[in-house]
Design an enzyme around this catalytic site. Structure first.
Site, mmCIF file in Angstrom:
data_model
loop_
_atom_site.group_PDB
_atom_site.id
_atom_site.type_symbol
_atom_site.label_atom_id
_atom_site.label_comp_id
_atom_site.label_asym_id
_atom_site.label_seq_id
_atom_site.Cartn_x
_atom_site.Cartn_y
_atom_site.Cartn_z
ATOM 1 N N ILE A 51 0.832 -1.197 0.000
ATOM 2 C CA ILE A 51 0.000 0.000 0.000
ATOM 3 C C ILE A 51 0.870 1.251 0.000
ATOM 4 O O ILE A 51 0.612 2.201 -0.749
ATOM 5 C CB ILE A 51 -0.959 -0.006 1.199
ATOM 6 C CG1 ILE A 51 -1.899 -1.211 1.126
ATOM 7 C CG2 ILE A 51 -1.761 1.285 1.256
ATOM 8 C CD1 ILE A 51 -2.724 -1.429 2.374
ATOM 9 N N ASP A 81 10.601 2.909 6.406
ATOM 10 C CA ASP A 81 10.169 1.533 6.629
ATOM 11 C C ASP A 81 11.337 0.784 7.248
ATOM 12 O O ASP A 81 12.434 0.750 6.676
ATOM 13 C CB ASP A 81 9.759 0.871 5.306
ATOM 14 C CG ASP A 81 8.964 -0.409 5.526
ATOM 15 O OD1 ASP A 81 9.437 -1.276 6.304
ATOM 16 O OD2 ASP A 81 7.881 -0.553 4.939
ATOM 17 N N ASN A 128 3.822 -0.848 17.084
ATOM 18 C CA ASN A 128 3.447 0.410 16.447
ATOM 19 C C ASN A 128 2.359 1.164 17.201
ATOM 20 O O ASN A 128 1.865 2.180 16.720
ATOM 21 C CB ASN A 128 2.967 0.155 15.008
ATOM 22 C CG ASN A 128 4.099 -0.244 14.087
ATOM 23 O OD1 ASN A 128 5.247 0.097 14.321
ATOM 24 N ND2 ASN A 128 3.770 -0.977 13.039
ATOM 25 N N THR A 157 -5.036 5.939 7.212
ATOM 26 C CA THR A 157 -5.967 4.970 6.628
ATOM 27 C C THR A 157 -5.523 3.552 6.975
ATOM 28 O O THR A 157 -6.004 2.591 6.374
ATOM 29 C CB THR A 157 -6.027 5.108 5.095
ATOM 30 O OG1 THR A 157 -4.708 4.912 4.561
ATOM 31 C CG2 THR A 157 -6.541 6.476 4.678
ATOM 32 N N ASP A 210 -9.404 7.765 8.804
ATOM 33 C CA ASP A 210 -10.327 6.719 8.357
ATOM 34 C C ASP A 210 -10.361 5.570 9.348
ATOM 35 O O ASP A 210 -11.339 4.840 9.417
ATOM 36 C CB ASP A 210 -9.909 6.201 6.974
ATOM 37 C CG ASP A 210 -10.903 5.177 6.422
ATOM 38 O OD1 ASP A 210 -12.094 5.526 6.300
ATOM 39 O OD2 ASP A 210 -10.487 4.044 6.121
ATOM 40 N N GLU A 229 -12.321 2.660 17.803
ATOM 41 C CA GLU A 229 -13.374 2.090 16.949
ATOM 42 C C GLU A 229 -13.966 0.873 17.650
ATOM 43 O O GLU A 229 -13.479 -0.236 17.530
ATOM 44 C CB GLU A 229 -12.775 1.701 15.595
ATOM 45 C CG GLU A 229 -13.796 1.323 14.551
ATOM 46 C CD GLU A 229 -13.170 1.126 13.195
ATOM 47 O OE1 GLU A 229 -13.200 -0.010 12.695
ATOM 48 O OE2 GLU A 229 -12.621 2.109 12.646
ATOM 49 N N HIS A 287 -13.894 4.057 8.167
ATOM 50 C CA HIS A 287 -13.080 2.887 7.832
ATOM 51 C C HIS A 287 -13.473 2.347 6.450
ATOM 52 O O HIS A 287 -13.779 1.164 6.281
ATOM 53 C CB HIS A 287 -13.262 1.793 8.890
ATOM 54 C CG HIS A 287 -12.064 0.898 9.028
ATOM 55 N ND1 HIS A 287 -11.588 0.468 10.235
ATOM 56 C CD2 HIS A 287 -11.234 0.347 8.095
ATOM 57 C CE1 HIS A 287 -10.535 -0.311 10.055
ATOM 58 N NE2 HIS A 287 -10.302 -0.386 8.756
#
Length: 330
Positions: free
Chosen positions: A156, A175, A210, A231, A257, A262, A294
């Site tokens: 992604i 990364d 993370n 996202t 998002d 949640e 989401h």
């Protein structure tokens, strides 16, 4: 072989029905999520297929094992809501769909970025009130003149890098395990990326390491008026710290998002009318914040692939004892 499917959404039904026409395995479709109450419906089935962001608890895995079910496939990528230790203890093997459509999420991240850079949210209230000149007064920024920092350069993230670079942006990437680096980005440390980026775009998994990757210290490092896009997974961003920096005017905006809190209550708000979350409500009132439910993944291509790839994994589990996208639980 009998398969039970949980968390079925209306837009998935056509793809499940099309799959059923070409396969012998019967499907039992349910809109409800898999939890301690609904797991009882799985008795007598051979495999389970799911899509949800709420927890797959240890109790659920124990009950599946008691029913003799040892294969679960999910129609998404993320594993942070699965009790993997309990799955392993109960000898339940899991497969996900690691690449149903990286472009869908990357395109959504770019969409959020453009919305915030051009300050579209800030124009809505004055325009609705008939204040044309005030609505036209918000000076935007150009993506092509910005530096975008992409955190997480997997499938992604690399799709996002290509799109941002296509707009002419200077793209930085971080990364810890870059694999094959995307040549259109300059790979830097996370600290440098945060300090130099006008837009910070998150595409890392929601693993415990993370958790709150973007905390108060990280936000403090970010440039004045920078924009944050998430996202990926809700736990990456410390919402308390995010609100602090938005209130102070340090951040120029945020696209969220995937929200940190949640909960099942939020997801069922439409049915129950009961949901109280002061942080969500405060974010929703800010004109420089774009909240979405989401849906970054939510395209025709992605939904079709999520259904077909996850069911293919489950059939392979049930017929061959292995699946191409099986998760190796340590």
């Amino acid at each position: 072989m009998k398969i039970i499917v949980y968390g079925v959404k209306p837009d998935e039904l056509a793809y499940f029905e099309a799959w059923q026409k070409t396969h012998d395995q019967p499907l039992s479709l349910h809109s409800e999520l898999l939890d301690e109450k609904t797991v009882a419906w799985a008795r007598g089935f051979d495999g389970v297929n799911c899509l949800q962001t709420t927890p797959y608890s240890a109790a659920v895995f124990a009950q599946l094992a008691e029913f003799g079910i040892h294969f679960l496939t999910i129609r998404n990528v993320g594993l942070d809501n699965l009790d993997l230790a309990a799955a392993k203890q109960n000898k339940i093997r899991i497969a996900n769909v690691p690449a149903y459509s990286p472009s869908a999420i990357a395109e959504f991240a770019v969409t959020m970025t453009l919305y915030l850079l051009r300050r579209l949210g800030e124009t809505r209230a004055p325009l609705a009130a008939g204040h044309w000149n005030q609505a036209a007064s918000f000076l935007g920024r150009e993506l092509g003149q910005s530096t975008v920092g992409v955190v997480g350069a997997g499938r992604i993230g690399q799709a996002a890098i290509r799109l941002f670079a296509g707009f002419g942006a200077n793209v930085l990437a971080y990364d810890p395990h870059p694999g094959h680096p995307e040549p259109r980005a300059t790979y830097v440390s996370l600290k440098q990326l945060l300090a130099e980026s006008d837009v910070v775009d998150l595409h890392v998994p929601g693993i415990p390491a993370n958790d709150h990757l973007i905390d108060d210290a990280a936000l403090t490092l970010m440039k004045q008026n920078a924009v944050l896009i998430n996202t990926a997974r809700g736990n990456l961003v410390d919402t308390t710290a995010l609100l602090k920096h938005l209130r102070a005017g340090h951040l120029g905006g945020a696209g969220i998002d995937t929200y940190e809190h949640e909960s099942p209550a939020l997801l069922r708000y439409e049915q129950t009318g009961k949901f109280t979350d002061p942080q969500w409500e405060e974010l929703a009132q800010l004109p420089n914040v774009l909240l979405t439910p989401h849906v970054a993944y939510h395209t025709e291509t992605a939904v079709e692939n999520m259904v077909n790839f996850s069911l293919a994994n489950l059939v392979r589990f049930l017929t061959k004892g292995e699946a191409p996208d099986e998760i190796m639980i340590k």
